[in-house]
Design an enzyme around this catalytic site. Structure first.
Site, mmCIF file in Angstrom:
data_model
loop_
_atom_site.group_PDB
_atom_site.id
_atom_site.type_symbol
_atom_site.label_atom_id
_atom_site.label_comp_id
_atom_site.label_asym_id
_atom_site.label_seq_id
_atom_site.Cartn_x
_atom_site.Cartn_y
_atom_site.Cartn_z
ATOM 1 N N SER A 6 0.858 -1.192 0.000
ATOM 2 C CA SER A 6 0.000 0.000 0.000
ATOM 3 C C SER A 6 0.890 1.236 0.000
ATOM 4 C CB SER A 6 -0.881 0.001 1.244
ATOM 5 O OG SER A 6 -1.399 1.307 1.428
ATOM 6 N N HIS A 31 -1.241 -1.379 -4.279
ATOM 7 C CA HIS A 31 -2.510 -1.021 -3.624
ATOM 8 C C HIS A 31 -2.562 0.494 -3.424
ATOM 9 C CE1 HIS A 31 -6.038 -1.914 -1.091
ATOM 10 N NE2 HIS A 31 -5.579 -0.984 -0.258
ATOM 11 N N MET A 35 -8.928 8.223 -0.344
ATOM 12 C CA MET A 35 -9.742 8.660 0.809
ATOM 13 C C MET A 35 -10.235 10.081 0.576
ATOM 14 S SD MET A 35 -7.393 7.303 3.949
ATOM 15 C CE MET A 35 -6.577 5.698 3.882
ATOM 16 N N HIS A 64 -8.409 1.105 -4.083
ATOM 17 C CA HIS A 64 -9.342 0.909 -2.957
ATOM 18 C C HIS A 64 -10.017 2.244 -2.668
ATOM 19 C CE1 HIS A 64 -9.520 0.041 1.714
ATOM 20 N NE2 HIS A 64 -10.716 0.117 1.173
ATOM 21 N N MET A 66 -12.114 4.531 -0.656
ATOM 22 C CA MET A 66 -12.730 4.814 0.650
ATOM 23 C C MET A 66 -13.391 6.183 0.540
ATOM 24 S SD MET A 66 -9.581 3.370 2.911
ATOM 25 C CE MET A 66 -8.516 3.433 1.468
ATOM 26 N N MET A 135 -11.509 -5.559 5.309
ATOM 27 C CA MET A 135 -10.695 -4.678 6.144
ATOM 28 C C MET A 135 -10.419 -5.367 7.470
ATOM 29 S SD MET A 135 -10.082 -2.173 4.225
ATOM 30 C CE MET A 135 -9.044 -1.370 5.452
ATOM 31 N N ASP A 173 -6.633 -6.301 4.408
ATOM 32 C CA ASP A 173 -6.005 -4.977 4.423
ATOM 33 C C ASP A 173 -6.085 -4.375 5.820
ATOM 34 O OD1 ASP A 173 -5.110 -2.406 3.860
ATOM 35 O OD2 ASP A 173 -6.788 -1.882 2.549
#
Ligand code: DX5
Ligand code: ZN
Length: 216
Positions: A6, A31, A35, A64, A66, A135, A173
């Site tokens: 990540s 990754h 956000m 990913h 979020m 998660m 994750d």
């Protein structure tokens, strides 16, 4: 068994080199944690950065999201070069539509569950997705501790997937290190996101190797 470093824990002033470093060190995916300061209490990056890093690596970009209203941004992240896009169940009341939207762009689709969200919520879409991301911390920040109560959920989803979608990738994750990765692998996970366990080490290749060793 795949390792997905990540970049949240990378040095953003050196992002290109930080990505090349883990690619050279044996990473399988990159990754990318997106956000928005609403769905999670932190703000990171958007499609512009995904587009900028796309030409720097041959590895799949695992994006990913979020963010709230993820369906509004699928096209932008797909056009920027995402290979996987995962959306949180908690942020999207129209999962089928969003999954179809991701797939129609030729991108692999995944759904994400926070630690406190029950597995049942994604059972109806298990046959439609390429990946389920579980998660193992509450999303928002790197460097948090693994939440062990997620482990039975990994097992449950792997059991359901064996019936309807045997090639489903189950990614974990948050708080992943050689010890917690081994526990998740045992339960049925096959993709392991690691931020601090890789980027906080000076030798990223050795960190990736250590993770892979714990999985055999
Ligand atoms: C957390 C992110 C993770 C994070 C993991 O909200 O989704 O991808 O970077 O960091 P570590 O591996 O340090 O827990
Ligand atoms: Zn993530």
């Amino acid at each position: 068994m795949k390792i997905a470093p990540s970049i949240l824990s990378a040095n953003f002033a050196e992002l290109g080199n930080e990505i090349k470093d883990v690619e050279k060190g044996g990473a399988d995916y990159i990754h990318v944690d997106v956000m928005d300061g609403h769905f999670v209490p932190n703000i990171t990056l958007g499609p512009m950065i995904v587009k900028a890093i796309r030409p720097l690596t041959a590895l799949p970009l695992d994006v990913h999201l979020m963010i709230e209203n993820p369906s509004q941004y699928i096209e932008a992240f797909a056009d920027a070069g995402a290979d996987y896009i995962t959306v949180h169940v908690e942020a999207d009341p129209h999962l089928h539509r969003t999954i179809q939207m991701i797939k129609s762009k030729g991108v692999k689709a995944g759904v994400v569950l926070n630690p406190g969200t029950p597995a049942e919520l994604i059972r109806p879409v298990l046959q439609d997705v390429d990946m389920v991301l579980l998660m193992t911390v509450n999303p928002g920040f790197g460097g948090q501790s693994f939440i062990p109560s997620v482990v039975p959920k990994i097992k449950q989803i792997r059991e359901w997937a064996n019936e309807v979608n045997p090639s489903l990738e189950i990614e974990v994750d948050g708080g992943i290190n050689p010890e917690t990765a081994a526990v998740c692998a045992e339960a049925g996970a096959d993709v392991f996101v690691a931020g601090s366990a890789i980027y906080n080490k000076s030798d990223r290749g050795a960190a990736i190797e250590e993770l892979k060793k714990s999985l055999v």
